[in-house]
Write an enzyme that holds these catalytic residues in place. Structure first.
Site, PDB file in Angstrom:
ATOM      1  N   HIS A  60     -27.112  21.717  -1.076  1.00 27.56           N
ATOM      2  CA  HIS A  60     -27.535  22.188  -2.490  1.00 27.56           C
ATOM      3  C   HIS A  60     -25.755  23.430  -2.317  1.00 27.56           C
ATOM      4  O   HIS A  60     -26.129  24.346  -1.339  1.00 27.56           O
ATOM      5  CB  HIS A  60     -28.767  22.384  -2.529  1.00 27.56           C
ATOM      6  CG  HIS A  60     -28.929  23.105  -4.064  1.00 27.56           C
ATOM      7  ND1 HIS A  60     -29.389  22.228  -4.905  1.00 27.56           N
ATOM      8  CD2 HIS A  60     -29.044  24.841  -4.304  1.00 27.56           C
ATOM      9  CE1 HIS A  60     -29.255  23.290  -6.364  1.00 27.56           C
ATOM     10  NE2 HIS A  60     -29.089  24.834  -5.198  1.00 27.56           N
ATOM     11  N   LYS A 116       0.332   5.240  -5.912  1.00 24.74           N
ATOM     12  CA  LYS A 116      -0.915   4.902  -6.858  1.00 24.74           C
ATOM     13  C   LYS A 116      -1.671   6.109  -7.084  1.00 24.74           C
ATOM     14  O   LYS A 116      -1.933   7.379  -7.790  1.00 24.74           O
ATOM     15  CB  LYS A 116      -1.648   4.339  -6.606  1.00 24.74           C
ATOM     16  CG  LYS A 116      -2.780   3.341  -7.840  1.00 24.74           C
ATOM     17  CD  LYS A 116      -4.059   4.473  -7.423  1.00 24.74           C
ATOM     18  CE  LYS A 116      -5.200   4.337  -5.735  1.00 24.74           C
ATOM     19  NZ  LYS A 116      -5.152   2.420  -6.055  1.00 24.74           N
ATOM     20  N   GLU A 134      -7.009   1.506 -13.981  1.00 23.06           N
ATOM     21  CA  GLU A 134      -7.241   3.272 -12.736  1.00 23.06           C
ATOM     22  C   GLU A 134      -5.725   3.193 -13.551  1.00 23.06           C
ATOM     23  O   GLU A 134      -5.222   4.421 -13.432  1.00 23.06           O
ATOM     24  CB  GLU A 134      -6.432   2.655 -10.812  1.00 23.06           C
ATOM     25  CG  GLU A 134      -7.461   2.931 -10.177  1.00 23.06           C
ATOM     26  CD  GLU A 134      -7.396   2.307  -8.375  1.00 23.06           C
ATOM     27  OE1 GLU A 134      -7.209   2.287  -7.713  1.00 23.06           O
ATOM     28  OE2 GLU A 134      -6.030   1.741  -8.139  1.00 23.06           O
ATOM     29  N   CYS A 150      -1.705   1.762  -2.764  1.00 20.66           N
ATOM     30  CA  CYS A 150      -2.361   2.592  -2.806  1.00 20.66           C
ATOM     31  C   CYS A 150      -1.641   4.511  -2.743  1.00 20.66           C
ATOM     32  O   CYS A 150      -2.579   4.764  -3.582  1.00 20.66           O
ATOM     33  CB  CYS A 150      -3.342   2.534  -1.359  1.00 20.66           C
ATOM     34  SG  CYS A 150      -3.362   0.695  -1.071  1.00 20.66           S
ATOM     35  N   TYR A 169      -9.166  -3.384 -11.302  1.00 17.43           N
ATOM     36  CA  TYR A 169      -8.862  -2.034 -10.154  1.00 17.43           C
ATOM     37  C   TYR A 169      -7.656  -1.658 -10.463  1.00 17.43           C
ATOM     38  O   TYR A 169      -7.753  -0.284 -11.435  1.00 17.43           O
ATOM     39  CB  TYR A 169      -8.534  -2.061  -8.705  1.00 17.43           C
ATOM     40  CG  TYR A 169      -9.617  -2.643  -7.553  1.00 17.43           C
ATOM     41  CD1 TYR A 169     -10.277  -1.781  -7.102  1.00 17.43           C
ATOM     42  CD2 TYR A 169     -10.078  -3.381  -7.760  1.00 17.43           C
ATOM     43  CE1 TYR A 169     -10.889  -1.516  -6.122  1.00 17.43           C
ATOM     44  CE2 TYR A 169     -10.750  -4.108  -6.326  1.00 17.43           C
ATOM     45  CZ  TYR A 169     -10.933  -3.208  -5.625  1.00 17.43           C
ATOM     46  OH  TYR A 169     -12.320  -3.033  -5.115  1.00 17.43           O
ATOM     47  N   GLU A 178     -26.089  15.194  -3.433  1.00 18.63           N
ATOM     48  CA  GLU A 178     -27.534  15.479  -2.675  1.00 18.63           C
ATOM     49  C   GLU A 178     -28.608  14.573  -3.860  1.00 18.63           C
ATOM     50  O   GLU A 178     -29.552  14.300  -3.252  1.00 18.63           O
ATOM     51  CB  GLU A 178     -27.877  17.097  -2.979  1.00 18.63           C
ATOM     52  CG  GLU A 178     -28.088  17.519  -4.774  1.00 18.63           C
ATOM     53  CD  GLU A 178     -28.176  19.560  -4.767  1.00 18.63           C
ATOM     54  OE1 GLU A 178     -28.946  19.279  -4.446  1.00 18.63           O
ATOM     55  OE2 GLU A 178     -27.650  19.876  -5.410  1.00 18.63           O
ATOM     56  N   CYS A 218       0.680  -1.127  -0.006  1.00 21.50           N
ATOM     57  CA  CYS A 218       0.151   0.012   0.025  1.00 21.50           C
ATOM     58  C   CYS A 218       1.351   1.427   0.058  1.00 21.50           C
ATOM     59  O   CYS A 218       0.451   1.955  -0.636  1.00 21.50           O
ATOM     60  CB  CYS A 218      -1.045  -0.551   1.712  1.00 21.50           C
ATOM     61  SG  CYS A 218      -1.850   1.330   1.349  1.00 21.50           S
TER      62      CYS A 218
HETATM   63  P1  NDP Z   1      -8.541  -8.044 -10.216  1.00 19.89           P
HETATM   64  O1  NDP Z   1      -8.255  -9.348  -9.455  1.00 19.89           O
HETATM   65  O2  NDP Z   1      -9.009  -7.040  -9.496  1.00 19.89           O
HETATM   66  O3  NDP Z   1      -8.179  -8.210 -11.538  1.00 19.89           O
HETATM   67  C1  NDP Z   1      -7.517  -8.421 -12.251  1.00 19.89           C
HETATM   68  C2  NDP Z   1      -7.382  -8.093 -14.041  1.00 19.89           C
HETATM   69  O4  NDP Z   1      -7.315  -9.075 -14.749  1.00 19.89           O
HETATM   70  C3  NDP Z   1      -9.559  -8.755 -13.797  1.00 19.89           C
HETATM   71  O5  NDP Z   1      -9.396  -7.973 -15.029  1.00 19.89           O
HETATM   72  C4  NDP Z   1      -8.966 -10.219 -14.887  1.00 19.89           C
HETATM   73  O6  NDP Z   1     -10.012 -10.891 -15.814  1.00 19.89           O
HETATM   74  C5  NDP Z   1      -7.984  -9.706 -15.483  1.00 19.89           C
HETATM   75  N1  NDP Z   1      -6.909 -11.341 -15.953  1.00 19.89           N
HETATM   76  C6  NDP Z   1      -6.565 -12.396 -15.136  1.00 19.89           C
HETATM   77  N2  NDP Z   1      -5.742 -13.082 -15.657  1.00 19.89           N
HETATM   78  C7  NDP Z   1      -5.324 -13.000 -16.579  1.00 19.89           C
HETATM   79  C8  NDP Z   1      -4.838 -13.870 -17.816  1.00 19.89           C
HETATM   80  N3  NDP Z   1      -4.566 -14.327 -17.980  1.00 19.89           N
HETATM   81  N4  NDP Z   1      -4.803 -12.730 -19.403  1.00 19.89           N
HETATM   82  C9  NDP Z   1      -5.620 -11.780 -19.353  1.00 19.89           C
HETATM   83  N5  NDP Z   1      -6.167 -11.158 -18.842  1.00 19.89           N
HETATM   84  C10 NDP Z   1      -6.380 -11.164 -17.390  1.00 19.89           C
HETATM   85  O7  NDP Z   1      -6.614  -8.057 -10.171  1.00 19.89           O
HETATM   86  P2  NDP Z   1      -5.848  -6.277  -9.560  1.00 19.89           P
HETATM   87  O8  NDP Z   1      -4.222  -6.758 -10.166  1.00 19.89           O
HETATM   88  O9  NDP Z   1      -6.404  -5.231 -10.888  1.00 19.89           O
HETATM   89  O10 NDP Z   1      -5.907  -5.625  -7.995  1.00 19.89           O
HETATM   90  C11 NDP Z   1      -5.498  -6.767  -6.611  1.00 19.89           C
HETATM   91  C12 NDP Z   1      -6.459  -6.551  -5.581  1.00 19.89           C
HETATM   92  O11 NDP Z   1      -5.443  -5.264  -5.268  1.00 19.89           O
HETATM   93  C13 NDP Z   1      -8.034  -6.169  -6.594  1.00 19.89           C
HETATM   94  O12 NDP Z   1      -8.925  -7.128  -5.934  1.00 19.89           O
HETATM   95  C14 NDP Z   1      -7.913  -4.899  -5.081  1.00 19.89           C
HETATM   96  O13 NDP Z   1      -8.721  -6.117  -4.003  1.00 19.89           O
HETATM   97  C15 NDP Z   1      -6.397  -4.950  -4.758  1.00 19.89           C
HETATM   98  N6  NDP Z   1      -6.611  -3.318  -5.102  1.00 19.89           N
HETATM   99  C16 NDP Z   1      -7.373  -1.788  -4.849  1.00 19.89           C
HETATM  100  C17 NDP Z   1      -7.778  -0.693  -5.111  1.00 19.89           C
HETATM  101  C18 NDP Z   1      -8.130   0.205  -4.131  1.00 19.89           C
HETATM  102  O14 NDP Z   1      -9.233  -0.247  -3.582  1.00 19.89           O
HETATM  103  N7  NDP Z   1      -9.133   0.855  -5.132  1.00 19.89           N
HETATM  104  C19 NDP Z   1      -6.907  -0.687  -6.406  1.00 19.89           C
HETATM  105  C20 NDP Z   1      -6.038  -1.649  -6.672  1.00 19.89           C
HETATM  106  C21 NDP Z   1      -5.742  -2.708  -6.205  1.00 19.89           C
HETATM  107  P3  NDP Z   1     -11.278 -11.225 -14.927  1.00 19.89           P
HETATM  108  O15 NDP Z   1     -12.462 -10.222 -15.076  1.00 19.89           O
HETATM  109  O16 NDP Z   1     -11.683 -11.664 -16.779  1.00 19.89           O
HETATM  110  O17 NDP Z   1     -11.301 -12.662 -14.537  1.00 19.89           O
END
Ligand code: NDP
Length: 449
Positions: free
Chosen positions: A434, A50, A181, A47, A177, A439, A42
């Site tokens: 407002h 980022k 982002e 976080c 995410y 709102e 983080c």
């Molecule tokens: P996520 O699990 O959210 O997303 C992974 C993405 O990669 C999905 O879209 C998935 O597709 C895709 N994917 C997985 N495997 C492959 C592959 N082999 N080829 C192509 N695409 C693939 O992971 P992130 O890495 O984005 O984030 C990890 C965690 O970190 C999150 O779960 C979250 O909890 C935390 N996080 C939170 C944030 C916040 O609160 N703002 C910010 C950043 C991270 P599919 O949907 O089809 O499975």
């Protein structure tokens, strides 16, 4: 039996540091080992940097808006080196704070990798052994990269903060995410940004209407979002990366970033010898009190793959201390967690999506989508969404979804009401502030569905 410590924590991220210092503040003798930088994902590579990059990237739009409001503004572009130098100094400062927090609470820290030697013994990288009555594993997670030819040419969210120069053209792979982002960040910083997502729509699992709007606004902002698309191979050519996609097209990028999910850091921790079970993704299996099958060993945070968010790891750490050191068994509450996705526009969400709520019971949906005053005046067509998903039977607000600038700030407050079990009528009783965007949350009269 006497031990060197009451508690030995492995991992100095948000969860581990909190548990260590709260236990120490309560009088326990505590040690913590961290092999990398204090503060964990983080603070060091998640976080915090980022969000600072989100802020940096938003100035491009603000400069344009400022001109529309009558300001005589000119910009000579974004200086990555300037920003990166400041960012690194800030991360050094924050890491120092984390180290001091531990030191000032009397936690002894070891800058070393550690693993379990037995149920009450931790072995440091140099072979030193330390015993503890309780051991807490808080080792977090790491990015995973798909197994495609040339994948080693790509970076992950670990490296994006350390780029020597900003690429002219980047491909971001994934629809979660992190991918969504960073697509916004890179685009805002002036990088030509393409995002591949293998499915129908990014941000799978979130409310459909909300993620549709985020995606549409990302495209309007200039991101080349390609759905149902993935990387099949990559090769290096003239210092650039040539990407072959699922449609067979080849495109050249300066950088490719995989944001394709994260894996728990549970390898080589000595778990197998102790017969501590791991789940399908490799996460450490724990009970409702974060206890593993070995009674003296607990685990919290991303390494347990429950809800992978910093504030949740912190809660799990606090609940662990309450359970083990204060004689008050407490299981962390994973229900109705508000969360924000710092896409541009931001999304804030708490509770059930319309789709999940409908699958569960009869619902009413209240939604307003409109052009907010500030951006509309500046001539931007950007839209926002305020949405409530309401139970027909109990009138409770089951879900609140906001897509708007500042949605993260708004959902924190709406989250209190939803967590308290507020009904639609409770929202309606609240006088509108407002003129604001939020709102609308208290003025929506008739359901749209
Ligand atoms: P996520 O699990 O959210 O997303 C992974 C993405 O990669 C999905 O879209 C998935 O597709 C895709 N994917 C997985 N495997 C492959 C592959 N082999 N080829 C192509 N695409 C693939 O992971 P992130 O890495 O984005 O984030 C990890 C965690 O970190 C999150 O779960 C979250 O909890 C935390 N996080 C939170 C944030 C916040 O609160 N703002 C910010 C950043 C991270 P599919 O949907 O089809 O499975």
């Amino acid at each position: 039996m006497s031990f060197d410590y009451d508690l030995f924590v492995i991992g100095g991220g948000s969860g581990g540091v909190r548990a260590a210092r709260v236990a120490a503040a309560g009088g326990a003798k505590v040690a913590l080992a961290e092999e990398d930088r204090y503060g964990g994902t983080c603070v060091i590579r998640g976080c915090v940097p980022k969000k600072l990059m989100v802020f940096a990237s938003e100035y491009s739009g603000m400069i344009e808006d400022g001109r529309a409001y009558g300001w005589d503004l000119s910009s000579n572009g974004f200086d990555w080196t300037h920003f990166k130098t400041k960012l690194n100094a800030e991360l050094d400062r924050l890491e120092g704070i984390y180290r001091n927090l531990l030191k000032n609470s009397g936690v002894e820290s070891f800058d070393a990798r550690a693993k379990l030697a037995d149920a009450h013994t931790v072995e440091l990288a140099d072979g030193t052994k330390k015993t503890a009555k309780h051991i807490l594993i808080a080792t977090g997670g790491r990015p995973v990269v798909p197994d495609v030819p040339g994948a080693e040419l790509a970076i992950t969210s670990n490296e994006i903060f350390h780029l020597e120069t900003l690429p002219e053209r980047i491909l971001i792979v994934g629809g979660g995410y992190i991918a969504s982002e960073f697509a916004g960040i890179m685009n805002g910083l002036g990088v030509k940004t393409t995002q591949f997502y293998r499915g129908e729509q990014i941000l799978r699992g979130f409310d459909n209407e909300a993620r549709e709007l985020v995606a549409a606004e990302m495209v309007t902002a200039g991101i080349d979002l390609q759905l149902n698309e993935n990387v099949t191979a990559m090769r290096s050519e003239g210092g650039k990366i040539v990407v072959t996609d699922t449609k067979g097209n080849e495109t050249t990028f300066d950088q490719v970033m995989f944001a394709t999910g994260r894996s728990p850091n549970a390898d080589n921790l000595g778990l197998e010898a102790l017969e501590i079970a791991r789940g399908r993704k490799g996460e450490i299996t724990v009970d409702a009190y974060s206890q593993t099958a070995v009674p003296s060993v607990y685990a919290i945070g991303d390494v347990t793959d429950r809800v992978n968010l910093t504030p949740v790891a912190i809660r799990e750490g606090m609940a662990f201390v309450e359970t083990v050191f204060n004689g008050n068994p407490t299981s962390p509450d994973h229900d109705l967690i508000p969360t924000a996705i710092f896409t541009q526009p931001e999304m804030g969400t708490v509770g059930l999506s319309e789709e999940d709520a409908r699958a569960q019971e009869d619902i009413e949906v209240y939604a307003a989508s409109f052009k907010p005053m500030q951006q509309s005046f500046a001539g931007r067509a950007q839209k926002v969404l305020m949405k409530l998903v309401v139970s027909k039977a109990t009138r409770k607000v089951l879900g609140c979804h906001i897509v708007a600038p500042g949605a993260g700030e708004m959902i924190q407050l709406a989250g209190i009401a939803v967590k308290m079990g507020a009904t639609k009528e409770d929202f309606d009783r609240t006088v509108a502030v407002h003129p604001t965007m939020s709102e609308e949350l208290v003025t929506m009269k008739s359901p749209v569905r």
